[in-house]
Structure formats: C-alpha cells, structure tokens
Design a protein around this motif. Structure first.
Motif, mmCIF file in Angstrom:
data_model
loop_
_atom_site.group_PDB
_atom_site.id
_atom_site.type_symbol
_atom_site.label_atom_id
_atom_site.label_comp_id
_atom_site.label_asym_id
_atom_site.label_seq_id
_atom_site.Cartn_x
_atom_site.Cartn_y
_atom_site.Cartn_z
ATOM 1 N N ASP A 1 13.332 66.991 -62.473
ATOM 2 C CA ASP A 1 13.934 65.657 -62.633
ATOM 3 C C ASP A 1 15.357 65.734 -63.182
ATOM 4 N N ILE A 2 16.066 66.810 -62.873
ATOM 5 C CA ILE A 2 17.424 67.031 -63.378
ATOM 6 C C ILE A 2 18.382 65.969 -62.814
ATOM 7 N N THR A 3 19.292 65.494 -63.654
ATOM 8 C CA THR A 3 20.297 64.524 -63.187
ATOM 9 C C THR A 3 21.516 65.283 -62.672
ATOM 10 N N ARG A 4 22.426 64.538 -62.020
ATOM 11 C CA ARG A 4 23.608 65.191 -61.453
ATOM 12 C C ARG A 4 24.498 65.780 -62.547
ATOM 13 N N GLU A 5 24.622 65.070 -63.657
ATOM 14 C CA GLU A 5 25.443 65.552 -64.778
ATOM 15 C C GLU A 5 24.865 66.840 -65.367
ATOM 16 N N GLU A 6 23.525 66.861 -65.512
ATOM 17 C CA GLU A 6 22.866 68.075 -66.030
ATOM 18 C C GLU A 6 22.996 69.225 -65.043
ATOM 19 N N ALA A 7 22.970 68.906 -63.751
ATOM 20 C CA ALA A 7 23.109 69.934 -62.711
ATOM 21 C C ALA A 7 24.487 70.582 -62.764
ATOM 22 N N VAL A 8 25.521 69.767 -63.008
ATOM 23 C CA VAL A 8 26.893 70.289 -63.154
ATOM 24 C C VAL A 8 26.957 71.240 -64.348
ATOM 25 N N GLN A 9 26.360 70.809 -65.468
ATOM 26 C CA GLN A 9 26.350 71.627 -66.685
ATOM 27 C C GLN A 9 25.641 72.959 -66.445
ATOM 28 N N LEU A 10 24.483 72.900 -65.765
ATOM 29 C CA LEU A 10 23.706 74.111 -65.487
ATOM 30 C C LEU A 10 24.477 75.049 -64.564
ATOM 31 N N ALA A 11 25.090 74.500 -63.525
ATOM 32 C CA ALA A 11 25.834 75.331 -62.566
ATOM 33 C C ALA A 11 27.004 76.043 -63.244
ATOM 34 N N LEU A 12 27.734 75.317 -64.099
ATOM 35 C CA LEU A 12 28.875 75.927 -64.802
ATOM 36 C C LEU A 12 28.409 76.982 -65.795
ATOM 37 N N LYS A 13 27.281 76.714 -66.447
ATOM 38 C CA LYS A 13 26.728 77.677 -67.413
ATOM 39 C C LYS A 13 26.314 78.976 -66.711
ATOM 40 N N VAL A 14 25.629 78.831 -65.572
ATOM 41 C CA VAL A 14 25.170 80.007 -64.817
ATOM 42 C C VAL A 14 26.367 80.801 -64.300
ATOM 43 N N LEU A 15 27.356 80.082 -63.768
ATOM 44 C CA LEU A 15 28.534 80.770 -63.216
ATOM 45 C C LEU A 15 29.322 81.481 -64.312
ATOM 46 N N SER A 16 29.392 80.859 -65.501
ATOM 47 C CA SER A 16 30.131 81.487 -66.611
ATOM 48 C C SER A 16 29.489 82.803 -67.040
ATOM 49 N N LYS A 17 28.163 82.901 -66.881
ATOM 50 C CA LYS A 17 27.469 84.127 -67.309
ATOM 51 C C LYS A 17 27.397 85.188 -66.214
ATOM 52 N N THR A 18 27.553 84.772 -64.955
ATOM 53 C CA THR A 18 27.417 85.751 -63.862
ATOM 54 C C THR A 18 28.758 86.153 -63.248
ATOM 55 N N MET A 19 29.818 85.388 -63.525
ATOM 56 C CA MET A 19 31.132 85.745 -62.974
ATOM 57 C C MET A 19 31.690 86.987 -63.657
ATOM 58 N N ASP A 20 32.501 87.739 -62.918
ATOM 59 C CA ASP A 20 33.061 88.978 -63.458
ATOM 60 C C ASP A 20 34.128 88.714 -64.513
ATOM 61 N N SER A 21 34.894 87.607 -64.381
ATOM 62 C CA SER A 21 35.967 87.333 -65.344
ATOM 63 C C SER A 21 35.386 86.819 -66.665
ATOM 64 N N THR A 22 36.126 87.047 -67.732
ATOM 65 C CA THR A 22 35.610 86.766 -69.075
ATOM 66 C C THR A 22 35.522 85.278 -69.387
ATOM 67 N N SER A 23 36.557 84.499 -69.001
ATOM 68 C CA SER A 23 36.506 83.060 -69.301
ATOM 69 C C SER A 23 36.739 82.245 -68.042
ATOM 70 N N LEU A 24 36.060 81.113 -67.954
ATOM 71 C CA LEU A 24 36.220 80.225 -66.804
ATOM 72 C C LEU A 24 37.441 79.338 -66.992
ATOM 73 N N THR A 25 38.224 79.182 -65.930
ATOM 74 C CA THR A 25 39.323 78.215 -65.923
ATOM 75 C C THR A 25 39.257 77.446 -64.609
ATOM 76 N N SER A 26 39.925 76.303 -64.579
ATOM 77 C CA SER A 26 39.820 75.436 -63.396
ATOM 78 C C SER A 26 40.423 76.076 -62.146
ATOM 79 N N ASP A 27 41.360 77.038 -62.323
ATOM 80 C CA ASP A 27 41.946 77.667 -61.127
ATOM 81 C C ASP A 27 41.059 78.772 -60.546
ATOM 82 N N LYS A 28 39.966 79.081 -61.230
ATOM 83 C CA LYS A 28 39.018 80.080 -60.700
ATOM 84 C C LYS A 28 37.768 79.426 -60.108
ATOM 85 N N LEU A 29 37.711 78.106 -60.201
ATOM 86 C CA LEU A 29 36.488 77.397 -59.797
ATOM 87 C C LEU A 29 36.766 76.239 -58.863
#
Length: 250
Positions: free
Chosen positions: A182-210
C-alpha cells in the motif's frame, strides 16, 4: 567450451544456453542503473546518469526517461543507440493503435509488441540482440497502474518494484525488504532514492547524477507523465537525507 557456441545468436550450447543473449544481458549490468516502483497512486522511475567526463555538456533533455505515449513512459539501462530504435518503434505502434481504435493502447499489449521485436533479433542469423533493458510505467483502464521489465531476450514481466543496470541484484534485494503493497507515490520516491543512494558507485547523490519521473492521475482523471526538475530533485535529496546539503552549496 562456450567459445564454440557463442559466435551466433542462433546456436544453442549443449546446456541449452544462448550465449550471445546472455552477453547482451551482461552489457546492461555495466550501464547506469534504473529503478521502478509501483505505488497505489502512480508509478515512480529513477535512473542514474553516468557522467563519463567533466568536459561533457550536460544534456537538457532526459537521458534515461522517455515518454512513449500520453499514458506510458519508460526508463532505460544499456546501449542508448539501441534504445532509441526501440523507443521509436514503440511510439509508432502506440500511435497506430490510437489511430485505428481511437483509444490508448493497453500497456501490456504495447510492451508485448516491443518484446516480440526484441525476440526476433535473437532468432535470425546475422543480427545481434538489442543491448538494452526497459522499465515500462503506465496506466490503462483495464489494469490501472502497471510496471513492466523487459530484457534483451524478449522476456517481460509485471513487477511491483524492479531494478535494472549496475548493482541491480543488491537493489532488488533492498526493494524486496522495504517494499509495501500500500505504498504511496511519495514513499515510493523516498524508497527509490534510498536504494539508489546505497547501490550507486558514487559516494553522494546529486541532481546532475539522477533523473526522476512519475506517472500518475491528475484530479481530473487524466494520466500525467512528469519529469522532476533538477531544483526539485535537489530539494528531495536533502529532504530525504540521501545527500549532504553542505556539499551541495560548496
């Protein structure tokens, strides 16, 4: 042993494998990752842009997200030139259906027709498979919001959340742990960014990498495809604590 059987897509190995198709899937494993999450009020797509050189002019258009029709969009992982051919094919098929039947093409029918094209490139000599995986997000009156994943073999499947590209197995296992029905769209955005931040090779996420895109229904009942602007994306990253605001301003 595989060397005798991997010169063509049309030759099976004794174990029943098509090595060229497997190699195409391997090529996607080196591409920038993309994540799709199905929520009760929309579908969220997030993609990682690989910045190969500081000298490259940053693209004003999206690199990972593409609109196919008013009700369907996709995220891409793999060889972009291959993806462009398939996206154009999908757009033409969607318009032909709309022209013939005066209604939007059902999402699964569109995905299936594109996957039929992909499959053809694994069965005939002299052709190579498309080195690209797609995450399709869409809405139709039959099944509501849908998320599909397809690979170079022409297989596709409906998913609640999916990841393709680099580190996709790590991302998939994190999604399996944290996804709720029953995840909402806002929670889905949060989850997607969290997962990508932990699996991406770069150390910190920025808007120009996403890149972040959403498919949802407006209050008037129309399907809307919306790409998040870099400024909004920066604010989201700070809000959900997956980037350092100090590093952003410096």
């Amino acid at each position: 042993m595989s060397r005798r059987y991997d010169s063509r897509t049309t030759i099976f190995s004794p174990e029943g494998r098509l090595y060229q198709v497997e190699y195409a899937m391997e090529a996607i494993g080196n591409a920038g990752s993309a994540i799709g999450i199905l929520s009760k009020d929309g579908v969220v797509l997030v993609g990682e842009k690989k910045v190969t050189s500081k000298l490259l002019q940053t693209s004003t258009s999206t690199e990972k997200m593409y609109k196919i029709d008013d009700h369907v969009a996709c995220a891409v992982a793999g060889i972009m030139s291959d993806a462009n051919i398939l996206i154009n094919t999908a757009r033409v098929q969607a318009q032909r259906y709309t022209f013939a039947y005066q209604e939007p093409m059902p999402v699964e029918q569109l995905v299936q027709s594109l996957c039929d094209t992909k499959q053809g490139y694994t069965q005939f000599g002299g052709l190579r498979p498309f080195g690209v995986s797609f995450l399709f997000a869409g809405w139709d009156k039959n099944y509501g919001f849908q998320l599909y994943m397809s690979d170079p073999s022409g297989n596709y499947g409906g998913w609640k959340s999916a990841a393709v590209g680099a580190n996709n197995q790590a991302a998939q296992s994190m999604l399996k742990q944290d996804y709720k029905d029953d995840i909402t769209r806002e929670e889905a955005v949060q989850l997607a960014l969290k997962v990508l931040s932990k699996t991406m090779d770069s150390t910190s996420l920025t808007s120009d990498k996403l890149e972040l895109a959403e498919v949802f229904l407006t209050p008037g009942g129309k399907v809307k495809y919306q790409v998040c602007s870099p400024d909004s994306l920066s604010k989201l990253l700070v809000k959900y604590g997956v980037t350092q605001p100090a590093a952003e301003t410096s």
